[in-house]
Scaffold this motif. Structure first.
Motif, PDB file in Angstrom:
ATOM      1  N   ARG A  12     -80.560 -89.490 -44.273  1.00 40.65           N
ATOM      2  CA  ARG A  12     -81.350 -90.524 -44.943  1.00 40.65           C
ATOM      3  C   ARG A  12     -81.046 -91.905 -44.394  1.00 40.65           C
ATOM      4  O   ARG A  12     -79.882 -92.216 -44.122  1.00 40.65           O
ATOM      5  CB  ARG A  12     -81.005 -90.573 -46.440  1.00 40.65           C
ATOM      6  CG  ARG A  12     -81.565 -89.438 -47.240  1.00 40.65           C
ATOM      7  CD  ARG A  12     -81.123 -89.594 -48.692  1.00 40.65           C
ATOM      8  NE  ARG A  12     -81.443 -88.408 -49.469  1.00 40.65           N
ATOM      9  CZ  ARG A  12     -82.633 -88.191 -50.036  1.00 40.65           C
ATOM     10  NH1 ARG A  12     -83.587 -89.084 -49.925  1.00 40.65           N
ATOM     11  NH2 ARG A  12     -82.860 -87.093 -50.731  1.00 40.65           N
ATOM     12  N   TYR A  84     -84.736 -79.408 -44.591  1.00 38.62           N
ATOM     13  CA  TYR A  84     -83.951 -80.090 -45.633  1.00 38.62           C
ATOM     14  C   TYR A  84     -83.678 -79.155 -46.819  1.00 38.62           C
ATOM     15  O   TYR A  84     -82.523 -78.819 -47.106  1.00 38.62           O
ATOM     16  CB  TYR A  84     -84.687 -81.366 -46.078  1.00 38.62           C
ATOM     17  CG  TYR A  84     -84.084 -82.024 -47.288  1.00 38.62           C
ATOM     18  CD1 TYR A  84     -82.866 -82.690 -47.205  1.00 38.62           C
ATOM     19  CD2 TYR A  84     -84.718 -81.967 -48.534  1.00 38.62           C
ATOM     20  CE1 TYR A  84     -82.292 -83.278 -48.335  1.00 38.62           C
ATOM     21  CE2 TYR A  84     -84.159 -82.552 -49.651  1.00 38.62           C
ATOM     22  CZ  TYR A  84     -82.944 -83.205 -49.549  1.00 38.62           C
ATOM     23  OH  TYR A  84     -82.386 -83.774 -50.668  1.00 38.62           O
ATOM     24  N   ASN A  89     -80.037 -77.214 -47.396  1.00 35.99           N
ATOM     25  CA  ASN A  89     -79.622 -77.084 -48.792  1.00 35.99           C
ATOM     26  C   ASN A  89     -79.785 -75.689 -49.393  1.00 35.99           C
ATOM     27  O   ASN A  89     -79.355 -75.454 -50.522  1.00 35.99           O
ATOM     28  CB  ASN A  89     -80.342 -78.144 -49.630  1.00 35.99           C
ATOM     29  CG  ASN A  89     -79.831 -79.531 -49.248  1.00 35.99           C
ATOM     30  OD1 ASN A  89     -78.625 -79.747 -49.158  1.00 35.99           O
ATOM     31  ND2 ASN A  89     -80.745 -80.451 -48.972  1.00 35.99           N
ATOM     32  N   TRP A  93     -75.446 -75.715 -47.402  1.00 33.62           N
ATOM     33  CA  TRP A  93     -74.782 -76.261 -48.598  1.00 33.62           C
ATOM     34  C   TRP A  93     -74.078 -75.156 -49.411  1.00 33.62           C
ATOM     35  O   TRP A  93     -72.869 -75.246 -49.645  1.00 33.62           O
ATOM     36  CB  TRP A  93     -75.779 -77.061 -49.442  1.00 33.62           C
ATOM     37  CG  TRP A  93     -75.175 -77.687 -50.650  1.00 33.62           C
ATOM     38  CD1 TRP A  93     -75.077 -77.128 -51.903  1.00 33.62           C
ATOM     39  CD2 TRP A  93     -74.538 -78.979 -50.747  1.00 33.62           C
ATOM     40  NE1 TRP A  93     -74.440 -77.994 -52.763  1.00 33.62           N
ATOM     41  CE2 TRP A  93     -74.097 -79.131 -52.085  1.00 33.62           C
ATOM     42  CE3 TRP A  93     -74.309 -80.006 -49.829  1.00 33.62           C
ATOM     43  CZ2 TRP A  93     -73.444 -80.283 -52.525  1.00 33.62           C
ATOM     44  CZ3 TRP A  93     -73.657 -81.158 -50.279  1.00 33.62           C
ATOM     45  CH2 TRP A  93     -73.228 -81.278 -51.613  1.00 33.62           C
ATOM     46  N   ASP A 138     -72.716 -85.786 -41.364  1.00 33.88           N
ATOM     47  CA  ASP A 138     -72.935 -84.690 -42.322  1.00 33.88           C
ATOM     48  C   ASP A 138     -73.718 -83.473 -41.833  1.00 33.88           C
ATOM     49  O   ASP A 138     -74.329 -83.448 -40.770  1.00 33.88           O
ATOM     50  CB  ASP A 138     -73.517 -85.237 -43.617  1.00 33.88           C
ATOM     51  CG  ASP A 138     -72.776 -84.675 -44.844  1.00 33.88           C
ATOM     52  OD1 ASP A 138     -71.880 -83.825 -44.651  1.00 33.88           O
ATOM     53  OD2 ASP A 138     -73.084 -85.086 -45.967  1.00 33.88           O
ATOM     54  N   TYR A 139     -73.686 -82.492 -42.748  1.00 37.80           N
ATOM     55  CA  TYR A 139     -74.056 -81.109 -42.454  1.00 37.80           C
ATOM     56  C   TYR A 139     -75.519 -80.900 -42.086  1.00 37.80           C
ATOM     57  O   TYR A 139     -75.876 -79.866 -41.543  1.00 37.80           O
ATOM     58  CB  TYR A 139     -73.708 -80.239 -43.675  1.00 37.80           C
ATOM     59  CG  TYR A 139     -74.535 -80.578 -44.903  1.00 37.80           C
ATOM     60  CD1 TYR A 139     -75.607 -79.782 -45.283  1.00 37.80           C
ATOM     61  CD2 TYR A 139     -74.260 -81.703 -45.686  1.00 37.80           C
ATOM     62  CE1 TYR A 139     -76.379 -80.090 -46.396  1.00 37.80           C
ATOM     63  CE2 TYR A 139     -75.020 -82.020 -46.794  1.00 37.80           C
ATOM     64  CZ  TYR A 139     -76.081 -81.212 -47.144  1.00 37.80           C
ATOM     65  OH  TYR A 139     -76.845 -81.531 -48.237  1.00 37.80           O
ATOM     66  N   GLN A 140     -76.355 -81.885 -42.414  1.00 40.22           N
ATOM     67  CA  GLN A 140     -77.780 -81.714 -42.066  1.00 40.22           C
ATOM     68  C   GLN A 140     -77.979 -81.856 -40.554  1.00 40.22           C
ATOM     69  O   GLN A 140     -79.019 -81.469 -40.031  1.00 40.22           O
ATOM     70  CB  GLN A 140     -78.644 -82.782 -42.758  1.00 40.22           C
ATOM     71  CG  GLN A 140     -78.537 -82.828 -44.281  1.00 40.22           C
ATOM     72  CD  GLN A 140     -77.471 -83.809 -44.766  1.00 40.22           C
ATOM     73  OE1 GLN A 140     -76.574 -84.199 -44.009  1.00 40.22           O
ATOM     74  NE2 GLN A 140     -77.538 -84.190 -46.019  1.00 40.22           N
ATOM     75  N   HIS A 162     -69.068 -84.616 -44.424  1.00 40.02           N
ATOM     76  CA  HIS A 162     -68.754 -85.124 -45.767  1.00 40.02           C
ATOM     77  C   HIS A 162     -68.479 -84.009 -46.771  1.00 40.02           C
ATOM     78  O   HIS A 162     -67.984 -84.274 -47.861  1.00 40.02           O
ATOM     79  CB  HIS A 162     -69.917 -85.975 -46.275  1.00 40.02           C
ATOM     80  CG  HIS A 162     -70.101 -87.254 -45.498  1.00 40.02           C
ATOM     81  ND1 HIS A 162     -69.775 -88.485 -46.002  1.00 40.02           N
ATOM     82  CD2 HIS A 162     -70.547 -87.484 -44.229  1.00 40.02           C
ATOM     83  CE1 HIS A 162     -70.026 -89.418 -45.100  1.00 40.02           C
ATOM     84  NE2 HIS A 162     -70.499 -88.835 -44.005  1.00 40.02           N
ATOM     85  N   ILE A 163     -68.840 -82.793 -46.443  1.00 47.25           N
ATOM     86  CA  ILE A 163     -68.694 -81.682 -47.411  1.00 47.25           C
ATOM     87  C   ILE A 163     -67.587 -80.747 -46.895  1.00 47.25           C
ATOM     88  O   ILE A 163     -67.069 -80.948 -45.804  1.00 47.25           O
ATOM     89  CB  ILE A 163     -70.046 -80.953 -47.607  1.00 47.25           C
ATOM     90  CG1 ILE A 163     -70.462 -80.157 -46.352  1.00 47.25           C
ATOM     91  CG2 ILE A 163     -71.156 -81.949 -47.980  1.00 47.25           C
ATOM     92  CD1 ILE A 163     -71.669 -79.239 -46.582  1.00 47.25           C
ATOM     93  N   ARG A 275     -74.201 -85.592 -59.538  1.00 44.29           N
ATOM     94  CA  ARG A 275     -75.535 -85.129 -59.209  1.00 44.29           C
ATOM     95  C   ARG A 275     -75.685 -83.780 -59.895  1.00 44.29           C
ATOM     96  O   ARG A 275     -74.681 -83.049 -60.026  1.00 44.29           O
ATOM     97  CB  ARG A 275     -75.677 -84.924 -57.695  1.00 44.29           C
ATOM     98  CG  ARG A 275     -76.218 -86.106 -56.940  1.00 44.29           C
ATOM     99  CD  ARG A 275     -76.489 -85.798 -55.479  1.00 44.29           C
ATOM    100  NE  ARG A 275     -75.434 -85.058 -54.851  1.00 44.29           N
ATOM    101  CZ  ARG A 275     -75.475 -83.758 -54.629  1.00 44.29           C
ATOM    102  NH1 ARG A 275     -76.542 -83.036 -54.942  1.00 44.29           N
ATOM    103  NH2 ARG A 275     -74.464 -83.143 -54.058  1.00 44.29           N
ATOM    104  N   ARG A 313     -82.377 -82.686 -55.494  1.00 45.36           N
ATOM    105  CA  ARG A 313     -82.990 -81.561 -54.769  1.00 45.36           C
ATOM    106  C   ARG A 313     -83.867 -80.671 -55.653  1.00 45.36           C
ATOM    107  O   ARG A 313     -83.689 -79.438 -55.701  1.00 45.36           O
ATOM    108  CB  ARG A 313     -81.871 -80.736 -54.111  1.00 45.36           C
ATOM    109  CG  ARG A 313     -81.012 -81.629 -53.234  1.00 45.36           C
ATOM    110  CD  ARG A 313     -79.831 -80.933 -52.633  1.00 45.36           C
ATOM    111  NE  ARG A 313     -78.941 -81.915 -52.016  1.00 45.36           N
ATOM    112  CZ  ARG A 313     -77.665 -81.731 -51.733  1.00 45.36           C
ATOM    113  NH1 ARG A 313     -77.097 -80.566 -51.976  1.00 45.36           N
ATOM    114  NH2 ARG A 313     -76.938 -82.669 -51.185  1.00 45.36           N
TER     115      ARG A 313
HETATM  116  C1  G6P Z   1     -73.868 -85.170 -50.690  1.00 42.20           C
HETATM  117  C2  G6P Z   1     -74.014 -85.031 -49.187  1.00 42.20           C
HETATM  118  C3  G6P Z   1     -74.875 -86.154 -48.611  1.00 42.20           C
HETATM  119  C4  G6P Z   1     -76.172 -86.260 -49.382  1.00 42.20           C
HETATM  120  C5  G6P Z   1     -75.912 -86.436 -50.872  1.00 42.20           C
HETATM  121  C6  G6P Z   1     -77.196 -86.508 -51.711  1.00 42.20           C
HETATM  122  O1  G6P Z   1     -73.045 -86.240 -50.988  1.00 42.20           O
HETATM  123  O2  G6P Z   1     -72.745 -84.993 -48.560  1.00 42.20           O
HETATM  124  O3  G6P Z   1     -75.139 -85.915 -47.249  1.00 42.20           O
HETATM  125  O4  G6P Z   1     -76.966 -87.303 -48.894  1.00 42.20           O
HETATM  126  O5  G6P Z   1     -75.126 -85.343 -51.321  1.00 42.20           O
HETATM  127  O6  G6P Z   1     -78.020 -85.410 -51.466  1.00 42.20           O
HETATM  128  P1  G6P Z   1     -79.510 -85.547 -50.911  1.00 42.20           P
HETATM  129  O7  G6P Z   1     -79.895 -84.162 -50.572  1.00 42.20           O
HETATM  130  O8  G6P Z   1     -80.298 -86.126 -52.049  1.00 42.20           O
HETATM  131  O9  G6P Z   1     -79.485 -86.481 -49.733  1.00 42.20           O
END
Ligand code: G6P
Length: 472
Positions: A12, A84, A89, A93, A138-140, A162-163, A275, A313
């Motif tokens: 993002r 995504y 995810n 994820w 990050d993982y994406q 980050h994960i 979240r 999500r």
């Molecule tokens: C986690 C991930 C981030 C992600 C965030 C929000 O913190 O490590 O990469 O941006 O969640 O999730 P989203 O899918 O809304 O970007």
């Protein structure tokens, strides 16, 4: 084409597209953790940020905002579904969070992941200065480091995960496991939250690729027989602790915290901020609290639970199911244990501005972070940062990365409901002297290792690598 010394690549962009005063679309900075995390680094160098603009099919040219070049990557509805919601995810994820939900392995999702990662890599390669830095987040985007290296061998590449990175036995399920490892190893530095994550990554490399690892390094063979050394180690991410403390000192925020306390009315306030994600252990937390009420160990008047669950999500099925389940549980507990005057659980499926979050942190006697698995968990650090008078109790899952640094929290295993009930009671009755002793130790950690230090340590490793390469 404008180019920058440091190009951050993240799924993002750090901005949201909103409606301006005259109805025209404008970009507004989004307050996300990653944005603040990278802010300092971006200002010390001439920076650009490559990322998705947050809406499908948005075709926008690169533009400047607050001295940063923003480079939007367009994603179609199909990309969003397969790259995504799908591979990122629905596959990675859950797989990387210890299979709390079942990952799905779909070839069409993988194809989209490769295709979209290439688009991000091309945008980064296009906007980085000769000999500059590209820092992938990050993982994406796990394939981006290798793709950038192929396009721009002159740049120094960092990747931060980050994960969690899962144990070998889980990672090995991934049909594209070798491609993902090779993708990551395109970076010069692969950073993780915990030592354990770096260890898991290295073990997967030894088992699947047979490359030697030693300490913080992985040796990657090359065709010209001049092996490349990749650094892989832990750089635990943090928050801008002083910024949170400043907010906590603002009279309007203090007044809001007092107002919240008065209006909630119970003797003690327990708070959860997450979240709405199945990794966060919200169900387990509700179960433990519900049983404390059922057992008569507390009443809703003695301890109210405020649970903020920000929408996340919504297009992914597991998240829709989780929402139904949590909302049913909240309604049941409230139906059984609330009174006309007192609501046992105040559940809010909304996101809030940072000021309101800080007011809630100030109002909370006990902060519950009971994730089943979490890369770091910055909420835990935010709570600690704002508690300037050293009161308050943090209940922290040992499965959150933050537990490595915040060992003075009340650590819990969220799967152990009886244990969690006892810890909640202990938190609610902890004497002020013990609260202060624990809080002081945790605050020192959070203020000594803030996000500026995190950014500097990654960047200084990248700089060192670049200098060494230039001198060769
Ligand atoms: C986690 C991930 C981030 C992600 C965030 C929000 O913190 O490590 O990469 O941006 O969640 O999730 P989203 O899918 O809304 O970007």
């Amino acid at each position: 084409m404008p180019r920058a010394d440091l190009v951050v690549v993240a799924n993002r962009l750090p901005v949201d597209r909103v409606e301006g005063p005259d109805g025209e679309p404008i970009w507004r900075r989004s307050p996300g953790g990653l944005v603040t995390a990278l802010e300092q680094a971006m200002h010390s160098l001439d920076g650009a940020w490559v990322g998705w603009g947050g809406k499908p099919d948005l075709e926008v040219e690169p533009f400047e905002l607050d001295d940063t070049l923003l480079v939007p990557v367009s994603l179609s509805r199909e990309d969003l579904r397969d790259y995504y919601e799908g591979f990122s995810n629905g596959t990675i994820w859950p797989l990387y969070h210890d299979v709390i939900a079942a990952p799905e392995f779909k070839r069409s999702w993988w194809d989209a992941y490769v295709r979209v990662n290439r688009r991000f890599a091309e945008a980064a390669a296009e906007h980085v200065e000769d000999g500059g830095f590209v820092w992938v987040q990050d993982y994406q985007l796990q394939l981006v480091p290798q793709m950038v290296r192929e396009l721009r061998p002159d740049v120094t590449i960092g990747y931060f995960h980050h994960i969690p990175f899962p144990a070998y036995a889980l990672f090995a399920q991934l049909p594209w496991r070798r491609q993902v490892l090779e993708g990551l190893l395109g970076a010069d530095v692969v950073g993780f939250q915990r030592l354990a994550d770096a260890g898991n990554f290295q073990r997967s490399i030894r088992r699947l690729l047979n490359y030697p690892t030693k300490g913080d390094t992985v040796t990657v063979p090359t065709i010209d027989d001049d092996p490349r050394v990749v650094i892989s180690k832990a750089y635990p991410i943090s928050i801008d602790a002083n910024h949170f403390l400043e907010l906590a000192k603002r009279p309007d925020v203090i007044a809001r915290a007092q107002q919240l306390r008065e209006e909630i009315g119970s003797e003690k306030l327990m708070l959860g901020v997450d979240r709405l994600d199945y990794t966060k252990g919200i169900r387990h937390r509700l179960k433990a609290y519900g049983e404390l009420l059922a057992d008569g160990r507390i009443s809703g008047h003695e301890a109210t639970l405020v649970q903020i669950a920000s929408p996340s999500r919504p297009g992914v099925e597991a998240y829709q199911e989780l929402r139904d389940e949590i909302e049913m549980t909240v309604a049941r507990i409230n139906g059984d244990y609330s009174t006309v005057e007192n609501t046992a659980i105040r559940y809010l499926h909304q996101g809030y501005p940072r000021e309101e979050m800080v007011a809630l942190y100030l109002a909370a006697d006990v902060m519950l972070v009971t994730a089943l698995r979490d890369g770091m968990n910055l909420v835990a650090k935010e709570y600690v940062a704002v508690r300037g008078d050293n009161t308050g109790v943090l209940v922290l899952s040992e499965f959150a990365g933050a537990a490595d640094e915040l060992g003075s929290a009340l650590l819990v295993n969220p799967h152990d409901i009886e244990g969690m009930k006892d810890i909640m009671m202990r938190a609610l009755t902890m004497p002020p002297a013990e609260q202060a002793r624990r809080m002081k130790t945790m605050r020192r950690k959070v203020f000594d290792n803030d996000v500026e230090k995190w950014g500097q340590s990654v960047l200084s490793d990248l700089r060192e690598i670049r200098a060494r390469r230039r001198s060769q």
